[in-house]
Scaffold this motif. Sequence first.
Motif, PDB file in Angstrom:
ATOM      1  N   VAL A  86       0.839  -1.207   0.000  1.00  0.00           N
ATOM      2  CA  VAL A  86       0.000   0.000   0.000  1.00  0.00           C
ATOM      3  C   VAL A  86       0.870   1.251   0.000  1.00  0.00           C
ATOM      4  O   VAL A  86       0.610   2.202  -0.750  1.00  0.00           O
ATOM      5  CB  VAL A  86      -0.970  -0.003   1.209  1.00  0.00           C
ATOM      6  CG1 VAL A  86      -1.614   1.355   1.416  1.00  0.00           C
ATOM      7  CG2 VAL A  86      -2.039  -1.070   1.019  1.00  0.00           C
ATOM      8  N   ILE A  87       1.913   1.252   0.801  1.00  0.00           N
ATOM      9  CA  ILE A  87       2.807   2.414   0.847  1.00  0.00           C
ATOM     10  C   ILE A  87       3.472   2.643  -0.509  1.00  0.00           C
ATOM     11  O   ILE A  87       3.505   3.765  -1.021  1.00  0.00           O
ATOM     12  CB  ILE A  87       3.865   2.250   1.964  1.00  0.00           C
ATOM     13  CG1 ILE A  87       3.194   2.349   3.337  1.00  0.00           C
ATOM     14  CG2 ILE A  87       4.980   3.280   1.828  1.00  0.00           C
ATOM     15  CD1 ILE A  87       4.076   1.915   4.493  1.00  0.00           C
ATOM     16  N   THR A  93       2.677   5.872  -2.931  1.00  0.00           N
ATOM     17  CA  THR A  93       3.813   6.715  -3.310  1.00  0.00           C
ATOM     18  C   THR A  93       3.946   6.793  -4.821  1.00  0.00           C
ATOM     19  O   THR A  93       4.090   7.888  -5.385  1.00  0.00           O
ATOM     20  CB  THR A  93       5.116   6.170  -2.687  1.00  0.00           C
ATOM     21  OG1 THR A  93       4.959   6.110  -1.269  1.00  0.00           O
ATOM     22  CG2 THR A  93       6.303   7.038  -3.046  1.00  0.00           C
ATOM     23  N   SER A  94       3.882   5.651  -5.490  1.00  0.00           N
ATOM     24  CA  SER A  94       3.971   5.627  -6.957  1.00  0.00           C
ATOM     25  C   SER A  94       2.817   6.389  -7.589  1.00  0.00           C
ATOM     26  O   SER A  94       3.009   7.155  -8.537  1.00  0.00           O
ATOM     27  CB  SER A  94       3.954   4.187  -7.478  1.00  0.00           C
ATOM     28  OG  SER A  94       5.042   3.472  -6.983  1.00  0.00           O
ATOM     29  N   TYR A  95       1.615   6.181  -7.075  1.00  0.00           N
ATOM     30  CA  TYR A  95       0.433   6.842  -7.623  1.00  0.00           C
ATOM     31  C   TYR A  95       0.558   8.357  -7.505  1.00  0.00           C
ATOM     32  O   TYR A  95       0.284   9.089  -8.459  1.00  0.00           O
ATOM     33  CB  TYR A  95      -0.821   6.349  -6.905  1.00  0.00           C
ATOM     34  CG  TYR A  95      -2.089   6.967  -7.440  1.00  0.00           C
ATOM     35  CD1 TYR A  95      -2.638   6.528  -8.638  1.00  0.00           C
ATOM     36  CD2 TYR A  95      -2.722   8.001  -6.763  1.00  0.00           C
ATOM     37  CE1 TYR A  95      -3.797   7.091  -9.147  1.00  0.00           C
ATOM     38  CE2 TYR A  95      -3.874   8.576  -7.262  1.00  0.00           C
ATOM     39  CZ  TYR A  95      -4.408   8.118  -8.444  1.00  0.00           C
ATOM     40  OH  TYR A  95      -5.552   8.688  -8.942  1.00  0.00           O
ATOM     41  N   ILE A  96       0.999   8.830  -6.359  1.00  0.00           N
ATOM     42  CA  ILE A  96       1.158  10.279  -6.152  1.00  0.00           C
ATOM     43  C   ILE A  96       2.217  10.843  -7.092  1.00  0.00           C
ATOM     44  O   ILE A  96       2.011  11.883  -7.725  1.00  0.00           O
ATOM     45  CB  ILE A  96       1.481  10.578  -4.668  1.00  0.00           C
ATOM     46  CG1 ILE A  96       0.254  10.298  -3.804  1.00  0.00           C
ATOM     47  CG2 ILE A  96       1.973  12.008  -4.492  1.00  0.00           C
ATOM     48  CD1 ILE A  96       0.540  10.248  -2.312  1.00  0.00           C
ATOM     49  N   ILE A  97       3.350  10.159  -7.199  1.00  0.00           N
ATOM     50  CA  ILE A  97       4.423  10.639  -8.079  1.00  0.00           C
ATOM     51  C   ILE A  97       3.972  10.672  -9.528  1.00  0.00           C
ATOM     52  O   ILE A  97       4.176  11.670 -10.238  1.00  0.00           O
ATOM     53  CB  ILE A  97       5.693   9.775  -7.909  1.00  0.00           C
ATOM     54  CG1 ILE A  97       6.320  10.038  -6.541  1.00  0.00           C
ATOM     55  CG2 ILE A  97       6.700  10.047  -9.033  1.00  0.00           C
ATOM     56  CD1 ILE A  97       7.414   9.052  -6.159  1.00  0.00           C
ATOM     57  N   PHE A  98       3.347   9.600 -10.011  1.00  0.00           N
ATOM     58  CA  PHE A  98       2.916   9.560 -11.409  1.00  0.00           C
ATOM     59  C   PHE A  98       1.804  10.555 -11.691  1.00  0.00           C
ATOM     60  O   PHE A  98       1.763  11.158 -12.760  1.00  0.00           O
ATOM     61  CB  PHE A  98       2.516   8.144 -11.826  1.00  0.00           C
ATOM     62  CG  PHE A  98       3.692   7.254 -12.060  1.00  0.00           C
ATOM     63  CD1 PHE A  98       4.561   7.479 -13.119  1.00  0.00           C
ATOM     64  CD2 PHE A  98       3.955   6.193 -11.210  1.00  0.00           C
ATOM     65  CE1 PHE A  98       5.664   6.665 -13.336  1.00  0.00           C
ATOM     66  CE2 PHE A  98       5.056   5.373 -11.412  1.00  0.00           C
ATOM     67  CZ  PHE A  98       5.908   5.613 -12.475  1.00  0.00           C
TER      68      PHE A  98
END
Length: 129
Positions: free
Chosen positions: A106-107, A111-116
């Motif tokens: 989940v972390i 994190t990936s979702y926010i960055i992308f």
Amino acid sequence: MHLKKGLIRGVTPFSFFIIISLLWNQFQGSSAISNTFFFYGLIAFFLGLASVIYEIEKWRFLKQIMVHYLAMLMTVFPTLLLSGFYPLDSFRDAVNVFFLFNKVGVILFLTSYIIFTWRKRAYMKARHQ
């Protein structure tokens, strides 16, 4: 096409970790650390292979997430259990690894979702200027 791309993404880091594992074992003689590199490589292989799931454009994002999670559950989770990274003296220990697996997942996902999302917005903003 997706399978070939996934294999390239998986085999590349796996090969790197295998080389490190062999070299470590050869020069340091520590099979425990050498095995650690092997399992890191195996996990990287599964991550690389499954990364193409997010490139299947005809699938909704929720389906991509679910299929990726199931792929990780069937590959990375058992690898963690077999790796010796965590003590497995009881069923409770395996359940704890399962919860840790999900927590880290989940972390990493968030994190990936926010960055992308941030990068996509910046790209779209720069494109429209």
